[in-house]
Design a protein around this motif. Structure first.
Motif, PDB file in Angstrom:
ATOM      1  N   TYR A   4      -1.598 -15.335  -8.855  1.00 37.78           N
ATOM      2  CA  TYR A   4      -0.550 -14.376  -8.907  1.00 37.78           C
ATOM      3  C   TYR A   4      -0.856 -13.517 -10.162  1.00 37.78           C
ATOM      4  O   TYR A   4      -0.928 -12.468  -9.803  1.00 37.78           O
ATOM      5  CB  TYR A   4       0.855 -14.997  -9.321  1.00 37.78           C
ATOM      6  N   ARG A   7      -3.574 -11.129  -9.067  1.00 41.47           N
ATOM      7  CA  ARG A   7      -3.174 -10.242  -7.974  1.00 41.47           C
ATOM      8  C   ARG A   7      -2.450  -8.926  -8.574  1.00 41.47           C
ATOM      9  O   ARG A   7      -2.800  -7.771  -8.096  1.00 41.47           O
ATOM     10  CB  ARG A   7      -2.112 -11.068  -6.928  1.00 41.47           C
ATOM     11  N   LYS A   8      -1.735  -8.986  -9.508  1.00 43.17           N
ATOM     12  CA  LYS A   8      -1.052  -7.881 -10.282  1.00 43.17           C
ATOM     13  C   LYS A   8      -2.063  -6.805 -10.787  1.00 43.17           C
ATOM     14  O   LYS A   8      -1.719  -5.722 -10.365  1.00 43.17           O
ATOM     15  CB  LYS A   8      -0.308  -8.290 -11.335  1.00 43.17           C
ATOM     16  N   ILE A  11      -3.434  -5.092  -7.605  1.00 40.87           N
ATOM     17  CA  ILE A  11      -2.376  -4.221  -6.937  1.00 40.87           C
ATOM     18  C   ILE A  11      -2.272  -2.926  -7.724  1.00 40.87           C
ATOM     19  O   ILE A  11      -1.902  -1.833  -7.127  1.00 40.87           O
ATOM     20  CB  ILE A  11      -1.036  -5.098  -6.998  1.00 40.87           C
ATOM     21  N   TRP A 115       4.846  -8.489  -8.003  1.00 37.27           N
ATOM     22  CA  TRP A 115       3.749  -7.549  -7.508  1.00 37.27           C
ATOM     23  C   TRP A 115       4.247  -6.571  -6.626  1.00 37.27           C
ATOM     24  O   TRP A 115       3.750  -5.501  -6.913  1.00 37.27           O
ATOM     25  CB  TRP A 115       2.566  -8.412  -7.105  1.00 37.27           C
ATOM     26  N   TRP A 116       5.029  -6.859  -5.759  1.00 34.64           N
ATOM     27  CA  TRP A 116       5.231  -6.048  -4.600  1.00 34.64           C
ATOM     28  C   TRP A 116       6.076  -4.771  -5.118  1.00 34.64           C
ATOM     29  O   TRP A 116       6.239  -3.674  -4.655  1.00 34.64           O
ATOM     30  CB  TRP A 116       6.071  -6.736  -3.534  1.00 34.64           C
ATOM     31  N   ALA A 117       6.933  -5.174  -6.321  1.00 41.02           N
ATOM     32  CA  ALA A 117       7.744  -4.028  -6.893  1.00 41.02           C
ATOM     33  C   ALA A 117       7.034  -2.932  -7.515  1.00 41.02           C
ATOM     34  O   ALA A 117       7.590  -1.842  -7.828  1.00 41.02           O
ATOM     35  CB  ALA A 117       8.891  -4.811  -7.740  1.00 41.02           C
ATOM     36  N   GLY A 119       4.825  -1.046  -6.221  1.00 39.60           N
ATOM     37  CA  GLY A 119       4.925  -0.033  -5.478  1.00 39.60           C
ATOM     38  C   GLY A 119       5.918   0.985  -5.487  1.00 39.60           C
ATOM     39  O   GLY A 119       5.791   2.241  -5.110  1.00 39.60           O
ATOM     40  N   SER A 360      17.336  -9.042  -5.469  1.00 39.70           N
ATOM     41  CA  SER A 360      16.244  -8.122  -5.524  1.00 39.70           C
ATOM     42  C   SER A 360      16.726  -7.130  -4.299  1.00 39.70           C
ATOM     43  O   SER A 360      16.178  -5.745  -4.546  1.00 39.70           O
ATOM     44  CB  SER A 360      14.789  -8.602  -4.929  1.00 39.70           C
TER      45      SER A 360
END
Length: 418
Positions: A4, A7-8, A11, A115-117, A119, A360
């Motif tokens: 994790y 990954r950041k 990303i 991580w997805w946030a 974006g 979220s």
């Protein structure tokens, strides 16, 4: 967890690459919007022509109202671009990517967002427009501010204060970060070092303003640091629902200032200094004169100035939280937010939303609502009241959110000292 963490940064690098492509496409294919660029260039021409009286530096949108750093930066941009828009857009595209890179660095270091946030940071149509299609000085000021914040995360206080002061010299809105920054300095440094860092910031302002302070000091100070400006009601994005006669009144401005100061004090006492027992206890503990054995000692000015705080290694999340929330309080209480002012807090929005205890899905909805309001032109009664309500919801979420521990290895340090 290790995957994790890896990954950041990956990303973040991917977001930078994608946004660099998007920025290039915007510059090439989206028409530039003429707003303040010509005025900036007229003001720069006057400065380069030898004019040092701020009352005589004007453009087609009005008189110059920014400190001297603005003139130096845009003079440099003019010398590189020849005053042409297209090469200036390329420069601002580079500034945009640099600013985004700094923000992503802050986000990876604070570890608040999933991580997805990440974006969300490149989804704003308005922010891309502010940078590449409007060329506002807000973009440069906020890039320097974010650079200063990145340095504060590592407690490089003096360099951070120099860059922070440089940001103020481009646009005064950066002062919204000053109260929370001062609180963090009091937590992380001795009074002597606080005074030293503040002196560095003041020296930057003096040196940059020197040509104007030596020739027409009153004109420079009154125009470049005018805190009493009244903005046009039509351009207000946040308080368009307020009648114009109320909007321009001193009573309304005074009430907002009072609420601003009150909210800062409440958050400083009950949230940001909660682990120290409150703001008053934090300040009093810095004034107390205790010996190593806990006994009282006679007052010594040198000891008072040199005394280090008990815990001075601040956690990065706490630093970013105090800075971003302090600025957001100023945004909520600002009498007028123009479209370019979105850059003042957009990049902190995901951080702020993920500091709230909201689910979220609600965080994403609130983010989308803010973006929607900033993309409605011209703003109207409904869009402005929606933005105001969303701001209040976010502020409430920040108030009820669990408070993070402000210091690194606090428990270990406490055992060691005891």
């Amino acid at each position: 967890m290790g995957g994790y963490e890896v990954r950041k940064p990956v990303i973040a690098a991917g977001i930078l690459l994608l946004d660099a492509i998007l920025v290039s496409l915007i510059i090439v294919y989206v028409p530039y919007t003429k707003i303040d660029w010509d005025a900036y260039m007229s003001q720069v021409d006057g400065f380069l022509g030898g004019e040092r009286d701020y009352t005589k530096l004007k453009g087609d949108t009005g008189p110059l109202v920014y400190p001297a750093g603005f003139l130096y930066v845009y003079s440099a941009i003019q010398s590189v671009t020849g005053g042409q828009v297209y090469p200036a857009q390329i420069i601002f595209g580079i500034v945009y990517i640099l600013n985004l890179g700094i923000i992503l660095y802050i986000y990876t270091k604070t570890d608040v967002l999933p991580w997805w946030a990440f974006g969300l940071l490149f989804l704003s149509k308005r922010i891309h427009s502010i940078f590449m299609l409007r060329l506002f000085n807000d973009c440069l000021a906020m890039t320097l501010l974010h650079a200063a914040l990145a340095l504060v995360l590592h407690q490089k206080w003096h360099l951070a204060l120099i860059i922070f002061s440089g940001a103020i010299s481009i646009k005064m809105n950066v002062l919204l970060y000053a109260p929370p920054l001062l609180l963090l300095m009091l937590k992380g440094m001795s009074f002597k070092r606080v005074l030293s860092a503040l002196s560095c910031a003041a020296l930057v302002q003096i040196l940059l303003g020197m040509p104007f302070l030596l020739s027409h000091p009153a004109a420079y100070i009154s125009r470049a640091f005018d805190l009493g400006r009244v903005f046009i009601h039509f351009w207000s994005v946040n308080f368009k629902f307020v009648p114009e006669d109320v909007f321009v009144s001193r009573k309304f401005a005074g009430a907002l200032l009072a609420v601003h100061l009150m909210l800062l004090m409440i958050f400083a006492h009950y949230r940001w200094s909660m682990h120290e027992g409150g703001l008053l206890w934090l300040l009093c503990s810095r004034f107390s004169q205790k010996g190593p054995d806990g006994s009282s000692r006679s007052f010594s000015l040198n000891h008072f100035l040199s005394c280090e705080p008990r815990y001075k290694i601040l956690r990065k999340e706490h630093i970013a939280t105090v800075m971003f929330v302090g600025n957001f309080i100023g945004i909520v209480c600002a009498r007028s937010l123009h479209y370019q002012f979105y850059s003042w807090y957009f990049y902190s929005l995901p951080f702020l939303l993920w500091k709230t205890p909201f689910p979220s899905i609600l965080r994403v909805i609130l983010f989308g609502a803010v973006e929607l309001c900033w993309n409605i032109y011209p703003s109207n009664f409904y869009s402005s009241i929606l933005l105001f309500c969303v701001h209040l919801i976010i502020l409430w979420g920040l108030w009820i959110a669990p408070s993070e521990s402000p210091y690194l290895h606090q428990d270990h340090s406490e055992k060691k000292r005891d």
